[in-house]
Design a protein around this motif. Structure first.
Motif, PDB file in Angstrom:
ATOM      1  N   LEU A 203       0.834  -1.203   0.000  1.00 27.81           N
ATOM      2  CA  LEU A 203       0.000   0.000   0.000  1.00 27.81           C
ATOM      3  C   LEU A 203       0.870   1.254   0.000  1.00 27.81           C
ATOM      4  O   LEU A 203       0.637   2.188  -0.789  1.00 27.81           O
ATOM      5  CB  LEU A 203      -0.921  -0.005   1.214  1.00 27.81           C
ATOM      6  CG  LEU A 203      -1.698   1.289   1.491  1.00 27.81           C
ATOM      7  CD1 LEU A 203      -2.613   1.634   0.327  1.00 27.81           C
ATOM      8  CD2 LEU A 203      -2.487   1.171   2.789  1.00 27.81           C
ATOM      9  N   ALA A 204       1.871   1.295   0.867  1.00 33.39           N
ATOM     10  CA  ALA A 204       2.766   2.459   0.922  1.00 33.39           C
ATOM     11  C   ALA A 204       3.481   2.652  -0.408  1.00 33.39           C
ATOM     12  O   ALA A 204       3.630   3.784  -0.895  1.00 33.39           O
ATOM     13  CB  ALA A 204       3.774   2.284   2.058  1.00 33.39           C
ATOM     14  N   ARG A 205       3.902   1.552  -1.034  1.00 29.45           N
ATOM     15  CA  ARG A 205       4.586   1.650  -2.329  1.00 29.45           C
ATOM     16  C   ARG A 205       3.642   2.208  -3.396  1.00 29.45           C
ATOM     17  O   ARG A 205       4.034   3.062  -4.205  1.00 29.45           O
ATOM     18  CB  ARG A 205       5.099   0.274  -2.742  1.00 29.45           C
ATOM     19  CG  ARG A 205       5.920   0.288  -4.028  1.00 29.45           C
ATOM     20  CD  ARG A 205       6.370  -1.106  -4.439  1.00 29.45           C
ATOM     21  NE  ARG A 205       7.150  -1.734  -3.371  1.00 29.45           N
ATOM     22  CZ  ARG A 205       6.796  -2.859  -2.760  1.00 29.45           C
ATOM     23  NH1 ARG A 205       5.671  -3.476  -3.086  1.00 29.45           N
ATOM     24  NH2 ARG A 205       7.574  -3.365  -1.825  1.00 29.45           N
ATOM     25  N   ALA A 206       2.396   1.748  -3.383  1.00 32.32           N
ATOM     26  CA  ALA A 206       1.425   2.225  -4.370  1.00 32.32           C
ATOM     27  C   ALA A 206       1.162   3.718  -4.202  1.00 32.32           C
ATOM     28  O   ALA A 206       1.058   4.461  -5.187  1.00 32.32           O
ATOM     29  CB  ALA A 206       0.124   1.433  -4.243  1.00 32.32           C
ATOM     30  N   LEU A 207       1.074   4.176  -2.961  1.00 33.37           N
ATOM     31  CA  LEU A 207       0.827   5.598  -2.716  1.00 33.37           C
ATOM     32  C   LEU A 207       2.034   6.440  -3.141  1.00 33.37           C
ATOM     33  O   LEU A 207       1.874   7.531  -3.712  1.00 33.37           O
ATOM     34  CB  LEU A 207       0.516   5.827  -1.232  1.00 33.37           C
ATOM     35  CG  LEU A 207      -0.797   5.228  -0.727  1.00 33.37           C
ATOM     36  CD1 LEU A 207      -0.925   5.420   0.780  1.00 33.37           C
ATOM     37  CD2 LEU A 207      -1.998   5.848  -1.444  1.00 33.37           C
ATOM     38  N   ARG A 208       3.223   5.940  -2.891  1.00 37.72           N
ATOM     39  CA  ARG A 208       4.428   6.670  -3.326  1.00 37.72           C
ATOM     40  C   ARG A 208       4.509   6.729  -4.845  1.00 37.72           C
ATOM     41  O   ARG A 208       4.924   7.748  -5.411  1.00 37.72           O
ATOM     42  CB  ARG A 208       5.676   6.007  -2.739  1.00 37.72           C
ATOM     43  CG  ARG A 208       5.815   6.174  -1.224  1.00 37.72           C
ATOM     44  CD  ARG A 208       7.121   5.618  -0.705  1.00 37.72           C
ATOM     45  NE  ARG A 208       7.234   5.810   0.739  1.00 37.72           N
ATOM     46  CZ  ARG A 208       7.284   4.821   1.643  1.00 37.72           C
ATOM     47  NH1 ARG A 208       7.244   3.554   1.223  1.00 37.72           N
ATOM     48  NH2 ARG A 208       7.378   5.084   2.925  1.00 37.72           N
ATOM     49  N   ASN A 209       4.110   5.638  -5.505  1.00 33.51           N
ATOM     50  CA  ASN A 209       4.134   5.624  -6.970  1.00 33.51           C
ATOM     51  C   ASN A 209       3.172   6.649  -7.559  1.00 33.51           C
ATOM     52  O   ASN A 209       3.358   7.083  -8.708  1.00 33.51           O
ATOM     53  CB  ASN A 209       3.785   4.232  -7.497  1.00 33.51           C
ATOM     54  CG  ASN A 209       4.900   3.225  -7.261  1.00 33.51           C
ATOM     55  OD1 ASN A 209       6.057   3.603  -7.043  1.00 33.51           O
ATOM     56  ND2 ASN A 209       4.565   1.946  -7.293  1.00 33.51           N
ATOM     57  N   GLU A 210       2.159   7.028  -6.776  1.00 31.59           N
ATOM     58  CA  GLU A 210       1.223   8.055  -7.228  1.00 31.59           C
ATOM     59  C   GLU A 210       1.715   9.465  -6.902  1.00 31.59           C
ATOM     60  O   GLU A 210       1.027  10.443  -7.191  1.00 31.59           O
ATOM     61  CB  GLU A 210      -0.149   7.828  -6.604  1.00 31.59           C
ATOM     62  CG  GLU A 210      -0.869   6.601  -7.137  1.00 31.59           C
ATOM     63  CD  GLU A 210      -2.363   6.650  -6.892  1.00 31.59           C
ATOM     64  OE1 GLU A 210      -2.842   7.621  -6.258  1.00 31.59           O
ATOM     65  OE2 GLU A 210      -3.061   5.731  -7.361  1.00 31.59           O
ATOM     66  N   GLY A 211       2.895   9.556  -6.274  1.00 34.44           N
ATOM     67  CA  GLY A 211       3.475  10.865  -6.001  1.00 34.44           C
ATOM     68  C   GLY A 211       3.269  11.379  -4.591  1.00 34.44           C
ATOM     69  O   GLY A 211       3.675  12.509  -4.287  1.00 34.44           O
ATOM     70  N   HIS A 212       2.654  10.577  -3.709  1.00 31.91           N
ATOM     71  CA  HIS A 212       2.431  11.016  -2.335  1.00 31.91           C
ATOM     72  C   HIS A 212       3.694  10.834  -1.489  1.00 31.91           C
ATOM     73  O   HIS A 212       4.443   9.864  -1.669  1.00 31.91           O
ATOM     74  CB  HIS A 212       1.305  10.207  -1.684  1.00 31.91           C
ATOM     75  CG  HIS A 212      -0.024  10.342  -2.363  1.00 31.91           C
ATOM     76  ND1 HIS A 212      -0.797  11.471  -2.258  1.00 31.91           N
ATOM     77  CD2 HIS A 212      -0.710   9.477  -3.155  1.00 31.91           C
ATOM     78  CE1 HIS A 212      -1.918  11.307  -2.952  1.00 31.91           C
ATOM     79  NE2 HIS A 212      -1.887  10.108  -3.511  1.00 31.91           N
ATOM     80  N   THR A 213       3.915  11.752  -0.567  1.00 31.84           N
ATOM     81  CA  THR A 213       4.869  11.520   0.512  1.00 31.84           C
ATOM     82  C   THR A 213       4.194  10.602   1.520  1.00 31.84           C
ATOM     83  O   THR A 213       3.068  10.855   1.945  1.00 31.84           O
ATOM     84  CB  THR A 213       5.261  12.839   1.193  1.00 31.84           C
ATOM     85  OG1 THR A 213       5.880  13.685   0.240  1.00 31.84           O
ATOM     86  CG2 THR A 213       6.211  12.588   2.362  1.00 31.84           C
ATOM     87  N   VAL A 214       4.859   9.511   1.889  1.00 26.97           N
ATOM     88  CA  VAL A 214       4.247   8.495   2.750  1.00 26.97           C
ATOM     89  C   VAL A 214       5.155   8.211   3.935  1.00 26.97           C
ATOM     90  O   VAL A 214       6.366   8.011   3.776  1.00 26.97           O
ATOM     91  CB  VAL A 214       3.981   7.189   1.973  1.00 26.97           C
ATOM     92  CG1 VAL A 214       3.430   6.111   2.905  1.00 26.97           C
ATOM     93  CG2 VAL A 214       3.017   7.438   0.821  1.00 26.97           C
ATOM     94  N   THR A 215       4.573   8.182   5.122  1.00 29.95           N
ATOM     95  CA  THR A 215       5.265   7.731   6.329  1.00 29.95           C
ATOM     96  C   THR A 215       4.590   6.451   6.784  1.00 29.95           C
ATOM     97  O   THR A 215       3.396   6.454   7.111  1.00 29.95           O
ATOM     98  CB  THR A 215       5.197   8.783   7.440  1.00 29.95           C
ATOM     99  OG1 THR A 215       5.799   9.998   6.984  1.00 29.95           O
ATOM    100  CG2 THR A 215       5.919   8.289   8.697  1.00 29.95           C
ATOM    101  N   LEU A 216       5.332   5.344   6.780  1.00 23.54           N
ATOM    102  CA  LEU A 216       4.804   4.040   7.176  1.00 23.54           C
ATOM    103  C   LEU A 216       5.272   3.711   8.583  1.00 23.54           C
ATOM    104  O   LEU A 216       6.465   3.527   8.820  1.00 23.54           O
ATOM    105  CB  LEU A 216       5.268   2.955   6.200  1.00 23.54           C
ATOM    106  CG  LEU A 216       4.904   1.509   6.544  1.00 23.54           C
ATOM    107  CD1 LEU A 216       3.385   1.320   6.625  1.00 23.54           C
ATOM    108  CD2 LEU A 216       5.514   0.541   5.529  1.00 23.54           C
ATOM    109  N   VAL A 217       4.350   3.684   9.525  1.00 19.15           N
ATOM    110  CA  VAL A 217       4.689   3.353  10.912  1.00 19.15           C
ATOM    111  C   VAL A 217       5.175   1.910  10.969  1.00 19.15           C
ATOM    112  O   VAL A 217       4.535   0.998  10.447  1.00 19.15           O
ATOM    113  CB  VAL A 217       3.469   3.554  11.827  1.00 19.15           C
ATOM    114  CG1 VAL A 217       3.779   3.069  13.245  1.00 19.15           C
ATOM    115  CG2 VAL A 217       3.062   5.018  11.846  1.00 19.15           C
ATOM    116  N   GLY A 218       6.332   1.710  11.601  1.00 21.82           N
ATOM    117  CA  GLY A 218       6.915   0.383  11.704  1.00 21.82           C
ATOM    118  C   GLY A 218       7.875   0.047  10.583  1.00 21.82           C
ATOM    119  O   GLY A 218       8.466  -1.038  10.584  1.00 21.82           O
ATOM    120  N   ASP A 219       8.048   0.947   9.605  1.00 22.19           N
ATOM    121  CA  ASP A 219       9.006   0.732   8.522  1.00 22.19           C
ATOM    122  C   ASP A 219      10.425   0.741   9.094  1.00 22.19           C
ATOM    123  O   ASP A 219      10.647   1.098  10.260  1.00 22.19           O
ATOM    124  CB  ASP A 219       8.843   1.836   7.477  1.00 22.19           C
ATOM    125  CG  ASP A 219       9.337   1.408   6.104  1.00 22.19           C
ATOM    126  OD1 ASP A 219       9.816   0.269   5.990  1.00 22.19           O
ATOM    127  OD2 ASP A 219       9.244   2.212   5.160  1.00 22.19           O
TER     128      ASP A 219
END
Length: 319
Positions: A203-219
């Protein structure tokens, strides 16, 4: 007059510990000492906040039933439940508190065994479940908790609902306030998996591919925070599965996309959808979550119910 209040959290995930620690901090003061117990991953979070915590035997009914079988429940969860009640009872006798506040059914049983005044704090309800065994067990559990507790506190992002257990004390959602901690300015979309979530890395990868800045808790680059609330407040939107994060997003005023996995999470999501609550949107796949992030719901607006919870407990003890 000095008093001691015991706080116990259920051991399945950090969310249980987060909400119970919020109540503990609201109760703690010059005339009130607190002692904490729980076990499981949530106790690590409490210790990160500088508190000692007693760790009784742990249980994992969700993992054993939804991720295993009824045989796993009978051979693992059930015997561990008896050990957990015994450990809690021993802890309560040693600490001799004036009251126990808990979201843990086994701590509640131990309170009855030790004649400790009990206050239950949980949102769990039989109406969330479709499986007869889960629905029946939760119905019996709610009735038991109502019969033995001085008050059954029910933190909810929805107004009183037909699916709520009858006789509960409805309070606003609970969130752990930060102690001076801040979050960076570039949180973007905050993605918060629960213990039983899957596909959140994808999910985080998909959101980043759409251009969003993403913070994944537990990454890998995530550092444990003493409170998630500053991060949620700084986020453009939060994507989560667990109800504790839903409550924190409500208090933070941050649009929340709910991506449920467990039966309880699906049940909570159905209530939120049925009530048409502002600030929340429920989705069930990565493409649908990504679409919701592109067009998030309006921000929610809720007060933090933690002071209300503490007030109910203290008024009862002083009355």
């Amino acid at each position: 007059m000095s008093r001691t209040v015991a706080i116990a959290h259920y051991p399945e995930g950090a969310g249980h510990a987060t909400r119970m620690l919020a109540v503990a901090q609201a109760l703690e003061g010059p005339e009130t000492d607190i002692v904490l117990a729980g076990g499981g991953p949530g106790s690590q979070f409490i210790e990160h906040n500088g508190y000692e915590v007693y760790r009784p035997a742990t249980v994992d009914y969700i993992g054993d039933y939804q991720g295993g079988s009824l045989f796993d429940v009978l051979t693992r969860s059930v015997p561990n439940s008896a050990r957990r009640v015994f450990d809690f009872a021993r802890w309560l006798r040693r600490e001799d508190p004036d009251a126990l506040v808990t979201d843990d059914m086994f701590a509640a049983m131990a309170a009855q065994c030790t004649d400790t005044p009990l206050y239950v704090l949980t949102h769990n309800a039989a109406s969330y479940y479709d499986a007869a065994v889960e629905q029946g067990f939760t119905w019996l559990l709610n009735r038991y908790q109502l019969s033995v507790a001085r008050a059954f506190l029910f933190p909810a992002v929805w107004p009183p609902d037909r699916g709520d257990p009858p006789g509960v004390v409805h309070i606003p959602p609970i969130a752990l306030e930060p102690n001076g901690e801040t979050a960076p300015d570039d949180v973007g979309v905050l993605v918060v998996p629960s213990t039983y979530s899957t596909n959140f890395i994808e999910l985080a990868r998909a959101l980043r591919n759409e251009g969003h800045t993403v913070t994944l808790v537990g990454d890998d680059d995530w550092k444990c925070a003493s409170s998630l609330l500053p991060w949620i407040r700084a986020a453009d939107a939060v994507v989560c599965s667990g109800y504790s994060t839903v409550m924190e997003a409500a208090v933070a005023g941050t649009p929340c996309i709910i991506y449920p996995f467990t039966d309880e999470q699906h049940g909570v999501s159905r209530v939120i959808e049925r009530r048409g609550l502002r600030g929340f949107q429920v989705e069930h796949s990565i493409p649908h979550v990504a679409r919701a992030v592109r067009h998030p719901p309006a921000p929610p607006s809720y007060e933090n119910g933690v002071e209300r919870a503490a007030e109910v407990v203290m008024d009862s003890l002083e009355g």
